[in-house]
Design a protein around this motif. Structure first.
Motif, PDB file in Angstrom:
ATOM      1  N   ARG A 108       0.834  -1.191   0.000  1.00  0.00           N
ATOM      2  CA  ARG A 108       0.000   0.000   0.000  1.00  0.00           C
ATOM      3  C   ARG A 108       0.869   1.241   0.000  1.00  0.00           C
ATOM      4  N   LEU A 109       1.909   1.195   0.775  1.00  0.00           N
ATOM      5  CA  LEU A 109       2.810   2.337   0.831  1.00  0.00           C
ATOM      6  C   LEU A 109       3.440   2.593  -0.530  1.00  0.00           C
ATOM      7  N   LEU A 110       3.882   1.520  -1.147  1.00  0.00           N
ATOM      8  CA  LEU A 110       4.583   1.642  -2.423  1.00  0.00           C
ATOM      9  C   LEU A 110       3.635   2.096  -3.528  1.00  0.00           C
ATOM     10  N   LEU A 111       2.349   1.815  -3.364  1.00  0.00           N
ATOM     11  CA  LEU A 111       1.422   2.038  -4.455  1.00  0.00           C
ATOM     12  C   LEU A 111       0.469   3.185  -4.242  1.00  0.00           C
ATOM     13  N   GLY A 112       0.092   3.400  -3.001  1.00  0.00           N
ATOM     14  CA  GLY A 112      -0.916   4.414  -2.751  1.00  0.00           C
ATOM     15  C   GLY A 112      -0.332   5.795  -2.677  1.00  0.00           C
ATOM     16  N   GLU A 113       0.935   5.889  -2.434  1.00  0.00           N
ATOM     17  CA  GLU A 113       1.537   7.186  -2.146  1.00  0.00           C
ATOM     18  C   GLU A 113       2.142   7.838  -3.375  1.00  0.00           C
ATOM     19  N   GLY A 114       1.566   7.497  -4.536  1.00  0.00           N
ATOM     20  CA  GLY A 114       2.115   7.976  -5.788  1.00  0.00           C
ATOM     21  C   GLY A 114       2.350   9.475  -5.818  1.00  0.00           C
ATOM     22  N   SER A 115       1.438  10.234  -5.267  1.00  0.00           N
ATOM     23  CA  SER A 115       1.623  11.678  -5.294  1.00  0.00           C
ATOM     24  C   SER A 115       1.246  12.284  -3.950  1.00  0.00           C
ATOM     25  N   GLY A 116       1.253  11.457  -2.942  1.00  0.00           N
ATOM     26  CA  GLY A 116       0.759  11.908  -1.645  1.00  0.00           C
ATOM     27  C   GLY A 116       1.540  13.045  -1.047  1.00  0.00           C
ATOM     28  N   SER A 117       2.855  12.902  -1.026  1.00  0.00           N
ATOM     29  CA  SER A 117       3.580  13.830  -0.170  1.00  0.00           C
ATOM     30  C   SER A 117       4.696  14.545  -0.911  1.00  0.00           C
ATOM     31  N   THR A 118       5.805  14.670  -0.270  1.00  0.00           N
ATOM     32  CA  THR A 118       6.904  15.460  -0.793  1.00  0.00           C
ATOM     33  C   THR A 118       7.553  14.811  -2.034  1.00  0.00           C
ATOM     34  N   PRO A 119       8.120  15.632  -2.901  1.00  0.00           N
ATOM     35  CA  PRO A 119       8.743  15.123  -4.127  1.00  0.00           C
ATOM     36  C   PRO A 119       9.817  14.071  -3.847  1.00  0.00           C
ATOM     37  N   ALA A 120      10.630  14.293  -2.812  1.00  0.00           N
ATOM     38  CA  ALA A 120      11.692  13.342  -2.499  1.00  0.00           C
ATOM     39  C   ALA A 120      11.097  11.967  -2.224  1.00  0.00           C
ATOM     40  N   PHE A 121      10.034  11.981  -1.466  1.00  0.00           N
ATOM     41  CA  PHE A 121       9.325  10.741  -1.136  1.00  0.00           C
ATOM     42  C   PHE A 121       8.818  10.061  -2.408  1.00  0.00           C
ATOM     43  N   ARG A 122       8.131  10.849  -3.217  1.00  0.00           N
ATOM     44  CA  ARG A 122       7.638  10.358  -4.505  1.00  0.00           C
ATOM     45  C   ARG A 122       8.744   9.687  -5.294  1.00  0.00           C
ATOM     46  N   GLU A 123       9.850  10.398  -5.441  1.00  0.00           N
ATOM     47  CA  GLU A 123      10.928   9.881  -6.293  1.00  0.00           C
ATOM     48  C   GLU A 123      11.559   8.628  -5.733  1.00  0.00           C
ATOM     49  N   ALA A 124      11.641   8.572  -4.395  1.00  0.00           N
ATOM     50  CA  ALA A 124      12.187   7.372  -3.770  1.00  0.00           C
ATOM     51  C   ALA A 124      11.343   6.162  -4.142  1.00  0.00           C
ATOM     52  N   ILE A 125      10.038   6.343  -4.101  1.00  0.00           N
ATOM     53  CA  ILE A 125       9.137   5.250  -4.463  1.00  0.00           C
ATOM     54  C   ILE A 125       9.295   4.889  -5.934  1.00  0.00           C
ATOM     55  N   ALA A 126       9.330   5.916  -6.768  1.00  0.00           N
ATOM     56  CA  ALA A 126       9.482   5.680  -8.199  1.00  0.00           C
ATOM     57  C   ALA A 126      10.752   4.878  -8.481  1.00  0.00           C
ATOM     58  N   LYS A 127      11.819   5.246  -7.793  1.00  0.00           N
ATOM     59  CA  LYS A 127      13.092   4.562  -8.001  1.00  0.00           C
ATOM     60  C   LYS A 127      12.990   3.094  -7.589  1.00  0.00           C
ATOM     61  N   GLU A 128      12.280   2.871  -6.510  1.00  0.00           N
ATOM     62  CA  GLU A 128      12.119   1.498  -6.017  1.00  0.00           C
ATOM     63  C   GLU A 128      11.387   0.632  -7.036  1.00  0.00           C
ATOM     64  N   ILE A 129      10.339   1.192  -7.594  1.00  0.00           N
ATOM     65  CA  ILE A 129       9.564   0.448  -8.592  1.00  0.00           C
ATOM     66  C   ILE A 129      10.383   0.239  -9.857  1.00  0.00           C
ATOM     67  N   GLN A 130      11.171   1.254 -10.178  1.00  0.00           N
ATOM     68  CA  GLN A 130      12.026   1.149 -11.352  1.00  0.00           C
ATOM     69  C   GLN A 130      13.022   0.005 -11.190  1.00  0.00           C
ATOM     70  N   ARG A 131      13.536  -0.117  -9.981  1.00  0.00           N
ATOM     71  CA  ARG A 131      14.469  -1.201  -9.700  1.00  0.00           C
ATOM     72  C   ARG A 131      13.786  -2.553  -9.923  1.00  0.00           C
ATOM     73  N   PHE A 132      12.542  -2.602  -9.462  1.00  0.00           N
ATOM     74  CA  PHE A 132      11.749  -3.813  -9.654  1.00  0.00           C
ATOM     75  C   PHE A 132      11.619  -4.122 -11.142  1.00  0.00           C
ATOM     76  N   THR A 133      11.354  -3.082 -11.917  1.00  0.00           N
ATOM     77  CA  THR A 133      11.224  -3.268 -13.360  1.00  0.00           C
ATOM     78  C   THR A 133      12.527  -3.781 -13.978  1.00  0.00           C
ATOM     79  N   SER A 134      13.637  -3.206 -13.543  1.00  0.00           N
ATOM     80  CA  SER A 134      14.933  -3.651 -14.075  1.00  0.00           C
ATOM     81  C   SER A 134      15.141  -5.135 -13.838  1.00  0.00           C
ATOM     82  N   ASP A 135      14.803  -5.577 -12.647  1.00  0.00           N
ATOM     83  CA  ASP A 135      14.926  -7.000 -12.344  1.00  0.00           C
ATOM     84  C   ASP A 135      14.089  -7.837 -13.299  1.00  0.00           C
ATOM     85  N   LEU A 136      12.871  -7.349 -13.553  1.00  0.00           N
ATOM     86  CA  LEU A 136      11.990  -8.093 -14.447  1.00  0.00           C
ATOM     87  C   LEU A 136      12.574  -8.164 -15.852  1.00  0.00           C
ATOM     88  N   VAL A 137      13.198  -7.087 -16.276  1.00  0.00           N
ATOM     89  CA  VAL A 137      13.830  -7.076 -17.600  1.00  0.00           C
ATOM     90  C   VAL A 137      14.852  -8.204 -17.700  1.00  0.00           C
TER      91      VAL A 137
END
Lengths: 210, 210
Positions: A108-137
């Motif tokens: 929920r944290l990783l998914l619900g907080e897409g634009s909830g709070s501060t930009p740094a927070f947002r980007e940290a989440i985005a980076k985490e998901i991106q890492r997940f994507t890289s693994d899938l690649v």
DNA sequence: ATCTTCAGCGAACGTTTGTGCGCTGAAATA
DNA sequence: TATTTCAGCGCACAAACGTTCGCTGAAGAT
């Protein structure tokens, strides 16, 4: 390690857990320092011994959530290796959804907080998901080499798969088991469509036009 | 209509606009009644003349956002009709992204608030996106009938497309024009993959296995 | 012309918020 | 054993919060 630092790390973890638990209900962006402290079982002023800010807490939380996620995924990947070739789509997604169901707060944290709070927070989440994507690649490339079915635009395909799985999965996390089951099947079908599309493109297949 | 009721509707709109503007920065879930009232140019107590709650405001906001979105999309669809057959993917997505760029607050609300606040609010948003997907299903069917290229699992394909477009689009809304351009192209590619996959499945095509 | 309605206001309330300060007592260090 | 370190606490404060209340004055109805 010192008893002292050990105990400090322990309460730090209590704060992180408390935040994770609370943010599951109303979202991370709308939670208060005091509420977190109370849930963690410490006074409000003690919070500052561990984090400077709520934003600071947020970043640490994303960090930990990401670590846990990667750990779980790595473990899941190993159990897939036994399943030789068949169920390349179904098995991983089933595991992913089970993971999501048993680690709701985390997802929920990783998914619900897409634009909830501060930009740094947002980007940290985005980076985490991106890492997940890289693994899938990597997984997709490995799988393609194994089955002899090349994929076109692997990065894009992976991104689409991850986006679909995470989003639809997040929406289903709070539903009944039956609805979750239904959603899981739909995700599987959609990922299959993406997979087939990437395969078709790699093979140069095109639909006949009327 | 009375001057009285007219003016009331006017300030109601001012409140809605203010909420939309403010929620763009920190998310709807973390905004205060007083802040909204101030931004709208009225006293805090006057707020209650129009809405009982912040939740009430939220629902009204989603309603209006949905209406605007549908209006814009309908208009966009007409301008696509001129473009006979070619660019079935590119043209609509370009329009969609332009729409998103010029109506940031609108899209941010629809996309960022996935788990922000109350369940009613969540579901209202989900329903709005679902409606969008239904429209796309119709378009896809019409398009398939026109080009003679049938699609398998139209509903699933549409859901995947919408999910990808909305999510990646939302992430790009705040970026530079160049990055937005790059993202747009990636979305187009991913939607094409989905489209091709659905076509391949409908045609019974399968990749040759080694 | 008189009466009614009601959107908007300002003041006040009790809470809850974030944050600073100095103290304590046990653990770490010397 | 004597000294330093520092996680946690209680308290205090100013600020912001949601919400209630009675008033006002212009618009609508009679």
């Amino acid at each position: 390690m010192n008893t002292r630092t050990q105990e400090k790390a322990q309460t730090r973890q209590k704060i992180l857990d408390a935040a994770s638990r609370l943010s599951a209900e109303r979202g991370f962006s709308s939670l208060s320092l005091r509420a977190v402290a109370q849930e963690a079982g410490i006074g409000p002023s003690s919070f500052y011994r561990h984090f400077t800010d709520l934003d600071d807490l947020g970043l640490a939380l994303v960090d930990q959530v990401g670590m846990n996620l990667r750990l779980l995924v790595r473990r899941a990947r190993q159990s897939i290796l036994e399943d030789g070739g068949r169920n390349v789509v179904r098995a991983p997604i089933r595991i992913f959804m089970d993971l999501a169901a048993t680690n709701r707060n985390l997802f929920r944290l990783l998914l619900g907080e897409g634009s909830g709070s501060t930009p740094a927070f947002r980007e940290a989440i985005a980076k985490e998901i991106q890492r997940f994507t890289s693994d899938l690649v990597e997984d997709l490339k490995r799988g393609a080499a194994f089955t002899g079915r090349p994929l076109a635009h692997v990065e894009c395909a992976a991104e689409a798969m991850v986006t679909v799985a995470f989003n639809l999965g997040a929406a289903a996390v709070d539903r009944s088991a039956a609805e979750r089951e239904e959603t899981t099947e739909r995700i599987i079908r959609e990922v299959r469509i993406i997979m087939r599309g990437a395969e078709a493109m790699a093979a140069g297949w095109e639909p006949a036009h009327a």
